[in-house]
Design a protein around this motif. Structure first.
Motif, short mmCIF file in Angstrom:
data_model
loop_
_atom_site.label_atom_id
_atom_site.label_comp_id
_atom_site.label_asym_id
_atom_site.label_seq_id
_atom_site.Cartn_x
_atom_site.Cartn_y
_atom_site.Cartn_z
N TYR A 13 25.28 -19.32 74.80
CA TYR A 13 24.55 -20.44 74.29
C TYR A 13 25.17 -21.50 73.30
O TYR A 13 25.01 -22.75 73.26
N ASP A 14 26.24 -20.83 72.57
CA ASP A 14 26.93 -21.81 71.61
C ASP A 14 27.81 -22.82 72.67
O ASP A 14 27.85 -24.07 72.37
N ARG A 49 25.48 -25.35 74.10
CA ARG A 49 24.94 -26.37 72.90
C ARG A 49 25.96 -27.38 72.97
O ARG A 49 25.69 -28.78 73.05
N TYR A 50 27.24 -27.22 72.93
CA TYR A 50 28.23 -28.13 72.51
C TYR A 50 28.74 -29.03 73.88
O TYR A 50 29.19 -30.00 73.66
N TYR A 98 17.90 -21.35 70.22
CA TYR A 98 18.61 -22.37 70.82
C TYR A 98 17.80 -23.34 71.22
O TYR A 98 17.90 -24.61 71.25
N HIS A 99 16.65 -23.06 71.92
CA HIS A 99 15.70 -24.00 72.34
C HIS A 99 15.16 -24.71 71.06
O HIS A 99 14.94 -25.90 71.02
N ARG A 131 16.23 -24.77 67.80
CA ARG A 131 17.25 -25.59 67.15
C ARG A 131 17.94 -26.75 67.55
O ARG A 131 18.22 -27.70 67.07
N TYR A 132 18.35 -26.51 68.94
CA TYR A 132 19.26 -27.22 69.59
C TYR A 132 18.66 -27.98 71.04
O TYR A 132 19.54 -28.76 71.45
N VAL A 185 18.42 -26.46 73.74
CA VAL A 185 18.85 -25.87 75.07
C VAL A 185 17.61 -25.24 75.56
O VAL A 185 17.40 -24.19 75.04
#
Length: 330
Positions: A109-110, A113-114, A169-170, A172-173, A175
């Motif tokens: 996920y990280d 994200r990037y 992650y959905h 916050r970011y 994804v």
């Protein structure tokens, strides 16, 4: 998300499920598929037929090394996260199993994200329910773990964490993510690490050697066996859908007892040896319920997926594949 012409990465790409997702993507005219695998459980030789297609690229890499993931995600629209330890190998190596299933998914996920990856489809499991007492098990059924063996409970906990990384992650970011809770996956390219599905292979091999099939307890234990082709199709349909931040049962909705399983394998192999009812000591087992009913209403309604391959047909396909592999190795 549009599948045709797109670029996708599959962690654990040389696995049984990864290979079948690749086949589905190729049939949907995908542009490129990156199979990301560290070869710990899969191998290039196992997917030689897939590598013959110029749209498929195999990359050796490990989800525990974020930079290796990051390097391969350029231009990737979606990730199918199938890499992970199952109950049996996690029980044997809990340090690495928990690291891969928990830290590894966080790394996925990280990196997504990037790298700006739009969506992740996570291979979760109905183990997230443990041994529920509900008559109908839907996605809101809570985890009941008190009676599970430690390895099964740890595996389930790792899947629950993986699902919630997706939700986090959905939120916050941005994804997108979908969690697919597989029941007992079986079929062609079957490996020997799945506690429930390997029982099918074990039964077939014993009958082929002229030995009596072993049935634990009284044989009333049930599982919902889902063919790997249906699982792969659920992955691709979930990726193509607009759905995010959801978990879905990927199951047939039909429970099969071990007694019935043995009957089916005997009918296909033309044998009628009397079963040996005993439970081998020390054998790792997942849930051992005698009643199991998974609801598939949610995934039918929101994604449009439902299982298409009957257990009998799936077993025939699996045995045909196994016999072909044995002839090839002879």
């Amino acid at each position: 998300m549009k599948i045709e012409g797109g670029k996708f990465l599959i962690t654990g790409g040389a696995s049984q499920i990864g290979a079948h997702i690749t086949l589905q993507l190729l049939q949907a005219n995908v542009g490129e598929v990156v199979l990301f695998d560290n070869y710990a459980l899969g191998s290039p030789e196992a997917i030689e037929d897939l590598l013959a297609d110029p749209r498929v690229r195999l990359v050796k890499g490990d989800i525990l090394r974020t930079h290796e993931l990051y390097d391969q995600l350029e231009g990737v629209s979606g990730v199918f996260a199938t890499a992970g330890f199952l109950t049996l190998p996690l029980s044997l190596n809990p340090h690495l199993g928990v690291a891969v299933n928990v830290q590894g998914m966080l790394n996925v996920y990280d990196a997504c994200r990037y790298r700006g990856v739009e969506k992740v489809i996570f291979s979760s499991s109905v183990a997230a329910y443990g041994e529920p007492s509900a008559d109908l098990i839907d996605e809101a059924t809570p985890w009941t773990w008190a009676n599970l063996q430690p390895g099964a409970a740890l595996y389930a906990a790792s899947k629950i964490m993986g699902e919630n990384f997706g939700r986090l992650y959905h939120d916050r970011y941005g994804v997108k993510s979908v969690n697919l809770r597989y029941s007992s996956v079986y079929g062609e390219r079957q490996h020997l690490r799945a506690v429930n599905s390997v029982y099918i292979i074990d039964t077939y091999e014993r009958l082929r050697r002229g030995e009596r099939p072993i049935i634990p307890d009284d044989g009333r234990e049930v599982h919902d066996y889902i063919h790997v082709t249906d699982v792969a199709r659920a992955n691709v349909m979930a990726m193509a859908s607009d759905v995010s931040r959801e978990s879905f049962n990927v199951a047939t909705g039909t429970a099969t007892t071990l007694n019935r399983l043995v009957e089916i394998v005997q009918a296909i192999t033309g044998t009628n040896l009397e079963p040996d009812y005993r439970t081998p000591p020390g054998k790792i087992r997942a849930a051992v319920s005698t009643q199991l009913d998974f609801s598939v209403e949610k995934i039918e309604r929101m994604v449009g997926w439902k299982a298409e391959i009957s257990f009998e047909e799936g077993i025939r396909r699996m045995i045909a594949w196994r016999e072909q592999e044995q002839r090839r190795a002879a």
